[in-house]
Design a protein around this motif. Structure first.
Motif, PDB file in Angstrom:
ATOM      1  N   GLN A 130      -7.598  -7.883   6.982  1.00 33.22           N
ATOM      2  CA  GLN A 130      -8.643  -8.406   5.753  1.00 33.22           C
ATOM      3  C   GLN A 130      -7.759  -8.925   4.624  1.00 33.22           C
ATOM      4  O   GLN A 130      -8.279 -10.084   4.077  1.00 33.22           O
ATOM      5  CB  GLN A 130      -9.766  -7.285   5.396  1.00 33.22           C
ATOM      6  CG  GLN A 130     -10.613  -7.191   6.617  1.00 33.22           C
ATOM      7  CD  GLN A 130     -11.462  -5.902   6.351  1.00 33.22           C
ATOM      8  OE1 GLN A 130     -10.994  -4.740   5.551  1.00 33.22           O
ATOM      9  NE2 GLN A 130     -12.640  -5.898   6.706  1.00 33.22           N
ATOM     10  N   LYS A 131      -6.741  -8.193   4.151  1.00 31.35           N
ATOM     11  CA  LYS A 131      -5.920  -8.600   2.839  1.00 31.35           C
ATOM     12  C   LYS A 131      -5.171 -10.009   3.223  1.00 31.35           C
ATOM     13  O   LYS A 131      -5.375 -10.924   2.593  1.00 31.35           O
ATOM     14  CB  LYS A 131      -5.015  -7.712   2.666  1.00 31.35           C
ATOM     15  CG  LYS A 131      -5.353  -6.653   1.483  1.00 31.35           C
ATOM     16  CD  LYS A 131      -4.887  -6.958   0.349  1.00 31.35           C
ATOM     17  CE  LYS A 131      -5.215  -6.277  -0.937  1.00 31.35           C
ATOM     18  NZ  LYS A 131      -4.985  -4.750  -0.950  1.00 31.35           N
TER      19      LYS A 131
ATOM     20  N   GLU B 270      -3.472  -1.889  10.169  1.00 32.71           N
ATOM     21  CA  GLU B 270      -5.046  -1.310  10.226  1.00 32.71           C
ATOM     22  C   GLU B 270      -5.893  -2.478   9.771  1.00 32.71           C
ATOM     23  O   GLU B 270      -5.399  -3.770   9.287  1.00 32.71           O
ATOM     24  CB  GLU B 270      -5.336  -0.385   8.891  1.00 32.71           C
ATOM     25  CG  GLU B 270      -4.359   0.827   8.911  1.00 32.71           C
ATOM     26  CD  GLU B 270      -4.611   1.665   9.825  1.00 32.71           C
ATOM     27  OE1 GLU B 270      -6.048   1.852  10.096  1.00 32.71           O
ATOM     28  OE2 GLU B 270      -3.785   2.480  10.384  1.00 32.71           O
ATOM     29  N   LYS B 271      -7.321  -2.429  10.138  1.00 35.14           N
ATOM     30  CA  LYS B 271      -8.135  -3.782   9.811  1.00 35.14           C
ATOM     31  C   LYS B 271      -7.971  -4.181   8.508  1.00 35.14           C
ATOM     32  O   LYS B 271      -8.014  -5.265   8.061  1.00 35.14           O
ATOM     33  CB  LYS B 271      -9.710  -3.175   9.974  1.00 35.14           C
ATOM     34  CG  LYS B 271     -10.551  -4.050  10.150  1.00 35.14           C
ATOM     35  CD  LYS B 271     -11.937  -3.361  10.440  1.00 35.14           C
ATOM     36  CE  LYS B 271     -12.945  -4.774  10.774  1.00 35.14           C
ATOM     37  NZ  LYS B 271     -14.350  -4.090  10.972  1.00 35.14           N
ATOM     38  N   SER B 272      -7.816  -3.135   7.512  1.00 36.08           N
ATOM     39  CA  SER B 272      -7.864  -3.619   6.068  1.00 36.08           C
ATOM     40  C   SER B 272      -6.673  -4.343   5.882  1.00 36.08           C
ATOM     41  O   SER B 272      -6.640  -5.377   4.947  1.00 36.08           O
ATOM     42  CB  SER B 272      -7.669  -2.388   5.212  1.00 36.08           C
ATOM     43  OG  SER B 272      -6.409  -1.662   5.432  1.00 36.08           O
ATOM     44  N   HIS B 273      -5.416  -4.024   6.639  1.00 34.65           N
ATOM     45  CA  HIS B 273      -4.585  -4.959   6.263  1.00 34.65           C
ATOM     46  C   HIS B 273      -4.505  -6.676   6.925  1.00 34.65           C
ATOM     47  O   HIS B 273      -4.160  -7.610   6.032  1.00 34.65           O
ATOM     48  CB  HIS B 273      -3.242  -4.437   6.897  1.00 34.65           C
ATOM     49  CG  HIS B 273      -2.932  -3.180   6.676  1.00 34.65           C
ATOM     50  ND1 HIS B 273      -2.565  -2.174   7.542  1.00 34.65           N
ATOM     51  CD2 HIS B 273      -3.005  -2.658   5.314  1.00 34.65           C
ATOM     52  CE1 HIS B 273      -2.194  -0.965   6.910  1.00 34.65           C
ATOM     53  NE2 HIS B 273      -2.326  -1.312   5.650  1.00 34.65           N
TER      54      HIS B 273
ATOM     55  N   GLU C 161       0.916  -1.175  -0.106  1.00 35.14           N
ATOM     56  CA  GLU C 161       0.026  -0.068  -0.098  1.00 35.14           C
ATOM     57  C   GLU C 161       1.066   1.088   0.066  1.00 35.14           C
ATOM     58  O   GLU C 161       0.588   2.354  -0.506  1.00 35.14           O
ATOM     59  CB  GLU C 161      -0.894  -0.075   1.384  1.00 35.14           C
ATOM     60  CG  GLU C 161      -1.850   0.940   1.195  1.00 35.14           C
ATOM     61  CD  GLU C 161      -2.862   0.487   2.584  1.00 35.14           C
ATOM     62  OE1 GLU C 161      -3.478  -0.223   2.622  1.00 35.14           O
ATOM     63  OE2 GLU C 161      -2.474   1.508   3.606  1.00 35.14           O
TER      64      GLU C 161
END
Ligand SMILES: [Zn+2]
Length: 212
Positions: A162-163, A157-160, A31
């Motif tokens: 999730q990935k 982060e939460k998105s990491h 990212e």
């Protein structure tokens, strides 16, 4: 994030070790525009559960690393026999030296030096030999250690996470493993985050730390 670090190499004795150990961090680095390479040393054909093609882990690692954002050209797959990496220790060292020459990575992720799996130990030992001048972080695989020193952290982060889960879900042939459960991955990331007062994190043993 260290601006000077542009090229990162993840060393995975087996195809999913890198995603488990530092999948969230890989997502974060990608990212941030960093170049991430992933080298897998065994596709563990002898450990594939019955009913799956013998090369299923190669198919799955290609999909998993793509999902996390690693370009297909940055995935390097060696086909050493599972549980026998120590039989070819010198060959593995030579592959690592070549990776160092070809890629000039500035940060290495590898298994912890306290990891009990024989293949993980071989890759960790040879990586320290091969990459003498750069920062080396040992990732955590809790099912493989008695002792793990949570010395280094990468905030996530939460998105990491999730990935990371999205990538791990590509390993359909491994979904029966207890540590592949999503609630475990979330709880693990939260535990490590809680240690440093943030929501999510991955933790690392510091084998070498080079500050430029
Ligand atoms: Zn492994």
């Amino acid at each position: 994030m260290d601006e000077k670090i542009e090229r990162i190499l993840v060393l995975a004795p087996h195809t999913d070790d890198g995603e488990f150990g530092c999948g969230g961090s890989i997502a974060k680095f990608i990212e941030a525009g960093k170049e991430v390479f992933y080298a897998a040393f065994s596709t563990a054909e002898k450990s594939v559960p019955d009913g799956w093609p013998k090369d299923i882990l190669e198919t799955e690692v290609r999909e998993a690393t793509k999902r996390i954002g690693i370009p297909p050209a940055n995935l390097i797959i060696y086909k050493y026999e599972v549980r026998k990496l120590n039989y070819v220790r010198q060959e593995i060292l030579e592959k690592l030296v070549k990776l160092k020459k070809d890629l000039s990575p500035q940060l290495i992720f590898m298994p912890s030096q306290n990891d009990l799996h024989q293949d993980h130990q071989t890759v960790a030992t040879e990586a320290v030999r091969a990459f003498k001048q750069v920062t080396i972080l040992g990732y955590e695989l809790p099912w493989n250690t008695i002792t793990f020193h949570t010395q280094g952290f990468i905030k996530l982060e939460k998105s990491h996470i999730q990935k990371k889960i999205l990538a791990l879900n590509a390993y359909n042939s491994q979904s029966q493993k207890a540590y592949a459960a999503e609630d475990f991955i979330w709880g693990w990331a939260k535990t490590r985050g809680t240690q440093i007062g943030t929501e999510y994190a991955e933790t690392f043993e510091i084998t070498r730390w080079v500050i430029e």
